[in-house]
Design a protein around this motif. Structure first.
Motif, PDB file in Angstrom:
ATOM      1  N   ASN A 130     -13.130  19.051 -28.887  1.00 40.56           N
ATOM      2  CA  ASN A 130     -11.790  18.456 -28.825  1.00 40.56           C
ATOM      3  C   ASN A 130     -10.679  19.498 -28.912  1.00 40.56           C
ATOM      4  O   ASN A 130      -9.544  19.233 -28.572  1.00 40.56           O
ATOM      5  CB  ASN A 130     -11.618  17.386 -29.905  1.00 40.56           C
ATOM      6  N   TRP A 131     -11.018  20.692 -29.327  1.00 42.48           N
ATOM      7  CA  TRP A 131     -10.054  21.782 -29.417  1.00 42.48           C
ATOM      8  C   TRP A 131      -9.773  22.423 -28.056  1.00 42.48           C
ATOM      9  O   TRP A 131      -8.830  23.195 -27.918  1.00 42.48           O
ATOM     10  CB  TRP A 131     -10.546  22.847 -30.394  1.00 42.48           C
ATOM     11  N   TYR A 132     -10.581  22.091 -27.049  1.00 42.54           N
ATOM     12  CA  TYR A 132     -10.401  22.677 -25.711  1.00 42.54           C
ATOM     13  C   TYR A 132     -10.135  21.564 -24.708  1.00 42.54           C
ATOM     14  O   TYR A 132     -10.955  20.663 -24.542  1.00 42.54           O
ATOM     15  CB  TYR A 132     -11.650  23.479 -25.291  1.00 42.54           C
ATOM     16  N   ARG A 133      -8.979  21.623 -24.062  1.00 35.29           N
ATOM     17  CA  ARG A 133      -8.599  20.591 -23.097  1.00 35.29           C
ATOM     18  C   ARG A 133      -9.651  20.480 -21.992  1.00 35.29           C
ATOM     19  O   ARG A 133     -10.056  21.482 -21.411  1.00 35.29           O
ATOM     20  CB  ARG A 133      -7.241  20.950 -22.492  1.00 35.29           C
ATOM     21  N   HIS A 154     -12.513  15.841 -15.950  1.00 33.50           N
ATOM     22  CA  HIS A 154     -11.850  14.584 -16.310  1.00 33.50           C
ATOM     23  C   HIS A 154     -11.941  13.586 -15.158  1.00 33.50           C
ATOM     24  O   HIS A 154     -12.285  12.414 -15.365  1.00 33.50           O
ATOM     25  CB  HIS A 154     -10.376  14.854 -16.663  1.00 33.50           C
TER      26      HIS A 154
END
Length: 182
Positions: free
Chosen positions: A102-105, A111
């Motif tokens: 979650n720390w890396y887009r 997506h």
């Protein structure tokens, strides 16, 4: 990012690239004069086929690598995809990515596939694998009439078979309909 941090990240990238070359014989994310980078379909196939080693080299969770590999095999297979199973599998994969990283887009291409791929597949006129570069090079009318552009040269993993619709599935449905009407 500080100068020291940038240098550390660059050195880590070089170490990963060197390990991929030494252990798997693939050049990852190298500039190729006049062509962009060395990140080709063949490099991706070898990366995902050797998920355990790729995980060890990169530190990326092996289950995430396997799931992303399954998704790529399914969408490039040329088979019709079971969009409900595909959607569920992609949602599980997206949740795993968010839980772990979650720390890396999430990259935009990931997506699009994980969160919107099943919608595109559901409304596509032909199986998504027929929209590959390989299929685009063929005569469009022939490509649209063929049931399958190509058959895999290797057996599809069971985890991928649950995402696609094969001739076996269609024959099973036909026999179910026949036996119901008897």
């Amino acid at each position: 990012m500080s100068k020291e941090r940038k240098e550390k990240v660059l050195q880590q990238k070089k170490n990963i690239q060197q390990t991929f070359w030494n252990d798997m014989g693939i050049k990852v994310d190298k500039i190729v004069q006049g062509q962009g980078t060395s990140n080709t379909g063949n490099v991706a196939r070898r990366f995902f086929k050797n998920a355990e080693m790729s995980s060890k080299i990169t530190g990326v969770d092996i289950n995430l690598i396997k799931k992303l590999g399954d998704i790529l095999i399914a969408i490039s297979s040329g088979y019709e995809i079971n969009f409900e199973s595909f959607d569920q599998y992609c949602q599980e994969t997206a949740k795993l990515y968010i839980e772990l990283y979650n720390w890396y887009r999430m990259p935009p291409s990931m997506h699009k596939i994980l969160l919107h791929g099943s919608i595109v597949i559901k409304h596509a006129l032909v199986p998504i694998g027929l929209l590959s570069e390989e299929a685009q090079e063929a005569y469009p009318v022939i490509s649209s009439k063929r049931k399958f552009l190509k058959t895999p040269t290797t057996e599809l993993p069971a985890s991928v078979k649950q995402l696609i619709i094969t001739n076996d599935d269609e024959e099973r449905e036909d026999s179910d309909i026949s036996s119901d009407s008897e």
